[in-house]
Design an enzyme around this catalytic site. Structure first.
Site, short mmCIF file in Angstrom:
data_model
loop_
_atom_site.label_atom_id
_atom_site.label_comp_id
_atom_site.label_asym_id
_atom_site.label_seq_id
_atom_site.Cartn_x
_atom_site.Cartn_y
_atom_site.Cartn_z
N HIS A 159 0.79 -1.23 0.00
CA HIS A 159 0.00 0.00 0.00
C HIS A 159 0.82 1.28 0.00
O HIS A 159 0.25 2.37 -0.05
CB HIS A 159 -0.93 0.01 1.22
CG HIS A 159 -2.08 -0.94 1.11
ND1 HIS A 159 -3.29 -0.58 0.57
CD2 HIS A 159 -2.19 -2.24 1.46
CE1 HIS A 159 -4.11 -1.62 0.60
NE2 HIS A 159 -3.47 -2.64 1.14
N ASP A 366 3.86 9.34 -1.13
CA ASP A 366 2.69 8.63 -0.62
C ASP A 366 2.32 7.52 -1.59
O ASP A 366 2.40 7.71 -2.82
CB ASP A 366 1.49 9.57 -0.46
CG ASP A 366 0.66 9.24 0.76
OD1 ASP A 366 0.71 8.09 1.22
OD2 ASP A 366 -0.05 10.14 1.27
#
Length: 495
Positions: A159, A366
């Site tokens: 992720h 991110d």
């Protein structure tokens, strides 16, 4: 049971006498999937796991069970606070000066991964039921499951960013970790860039052969695919329509005391770029004084990893910045920064999204960033400013992209946005951007994300499973574990 999710973090948190959905990207993304499909979630039970090893949710009509593992405190310190948060997290975000290489971290990490694998095996009796392992805390779990259930359906999803191989090469145990991940049938990452980086990294693993988007490893073909994650669009649409939420949004605008509202929503993490964002806000107010008293930044900072000194230092830095900015520019009850150091449930964040003319999603790095999608989906008149170093930038090209390190550039971008909104310029352009962003977020819906990944996982493997071959990394992993079915001890309060 139709799905087993394996993740470090629990999807529920205690509130009063009951349990409610946890706050956080992974829980927000996967909880609705498991509610819809039914099954089990295996997680570390951070509190009371010994006395409460099993939760059924929702209580009135349970759709899935949470199997809560007890982990010894010393193991938590080494595996979670150490290997995961002080080694893998900064490494994956390209912050090599923060990476700590400690062998005691790896020892604890191996032990924790074995506990998770044993907990899964205790309830996974049908290999046709897919097991979906999540993220960097559990890189060794797929290979441990593969050794025990050679024909099982095992997926792994990463992720956070997957950096290029030259970043990974600082890690002495790279081969062992890669071999762990390659126990899966399917490895998912958010973007094509991360897929390319993963495949390039696999070329460093002795015995691995990369062909297209497959890694041939130990007689199997492991597929590597981009599956960008989304949000639960139906749920956010419903929340945005609630009168209570809309009234809360109106109150937030009135409390701001100016004409324009901007919002940032982040965990208080050094990857999120909050100090750089605040520096840009300060620069804007210095160089363009017309926005003093006219524009207010709501900065929500969710407490995170408060046991780590680096995070405590970050909080002190942000506190000082907010105090300095407010002290320098506040006037007549107007505060340039309204700083909220607390967590909000997702439906409460919707009020901030509705209130904001501009959302600042400017992480230094991110994996995806679901706040960007949430704001783009909910806002009715707002502008999304998005870091070009977030995975979301690859799937939301209509956002206004910025370099989060460029403080002056970000300040000037904000000045341009505020000026255009104040003067009514570019209205059709902003409307077109919003409409396009909403279409993209709708296509990324979390249920579609899960369905696409699981459908791919359930495909027949391209190369039949052959006899397992021990990898170069396997001996180190095997010799580190104590006794037990996997050589790793009991799962401690799981099923």
């Amino acid at each position: 049971m139709s799905l087993v999710v394996v993740a470090n973090r629990e999807p529920l948190r205690r509130e009063g006498d009951g349990w409610v959905p946890a706050v956080g990207g992974l829980a927000t993304a996967l909880l609705p999937v498991l509610e819809r499909r039914g099954g089990a979630w295996v997680a570390w039970g951070e509190k009371d796991a010994g006395s409460l090893p099993l939760l059924h949710y929702p209580p009135a009509a349970p759709r899935f069970a949470v199997h809560r593992l007890f982990l010894p405190p010393r193991e938590v310190a080494g595996s979670y606070h150490g290997m995961a948060n002080r080694t893998l997290w900064p490494l994956a975000h390209y912050l090599l000066d923060r990476v700590e290489i400690r062998r005691d971290f790896l020892t604890a990490y191996r032990s924790t991964n074995r506990r998770f694998a044993e907990a899964v095996l205790s309830l996974w009796d049908d290999p046709h039921i897919p097991v979906w392992v999540q993220d960097y805390h559990l890189m060794l779990v797929p290979a441990l499951l593969r050794a025990a259930r050679p024909q099982g359906r095992i997926g792994f999803f990463w992720h956070i960013p997957w950096p290029p191989p030259e970043v990974w090469q600082v890690l002495p145990w790279l081969e062992e970790l890669l071999a762990g991940v390659l126990g899966a049938d399917l490895v998912g990452l958010h973007t094509a860039e991360y897929v390319d980086n993963f495949l390039a990294t696999c070329r460093l693993l002795p015995g691995a052969v990369v062909r297209g988007q497959r890694v041939l490893w130990q007689g199997r073909a492991v597929r590597v695919e981009a599956h960008p994650i989304g949000i639960d669009t139906a749920r956010f649409r419903r929340w945005a329509a609630e009168p209570r939420i809309r009234e809360r949004a109106a109150r937030l605008r009135r409390a701001a005391g100016g004409r324009f509202v901007l919002v940032g929503v982040d965990r208080l993490d050094y990857t999120k770029g909050i100090p750089e964002r605040l520096a840009a806000w300060e620069r804007l107010l210095e160089q363009h004084p017309q926005w003093r008293g006219q524009a207010t930044l709501y900065q929500i900072a969710v407490p995170s990893r408060t046991r780590l000194e680096s995070y405590r230092q970050l909080k002190r830095r942000v506190d000082e910045q907010v105090g300095r900015i407010n002290g320098a520019f506040m006037q007549d009850g107007w505060l340039p920064v309204r700083y909220l150091y607390r967590a909000f449930p997702p439906q409460e964040l919707v009020a901030f999204y509705l209130a904001a003319d501009v959302a600042l999603v400017t992480p230094l790095r991110d994996g995806m960033n679901l706040v960007a999608q949430e704001y783009a989906w909910v806002t009715e008149n707002g502008v999304l400013v998005l870091s070009n170093l977030a995975g979301a930038a690859a799937v939301l090209p209509e956002a206004l992209r910025v370099n989060p390190y460029d403080v002056d550039g970000l300040a000037e971008t904000l000045h341009g946005i505020l000026a255009s909104l104040a003067e009514g310029r570019g209205r059709r352009t902003w409307e077109a951007r919003r409409a396009a962003l909403k279409e993209r977020v709708a296509a990324l819906d979390v249920h579609g994300w899960a369905a696409r990944f699981l459908a791919s996982l359930e495909q027949a493997p391209a190369v039949p499973a052959g006899p397992p071959r021990r990898s170069a990394a396997a001996p180190g992993a095997a010799t580190a574990a104590p006794e037990g079915p996997l050589g790793g001890g009991s799962p401690g309060g799981s099923a």
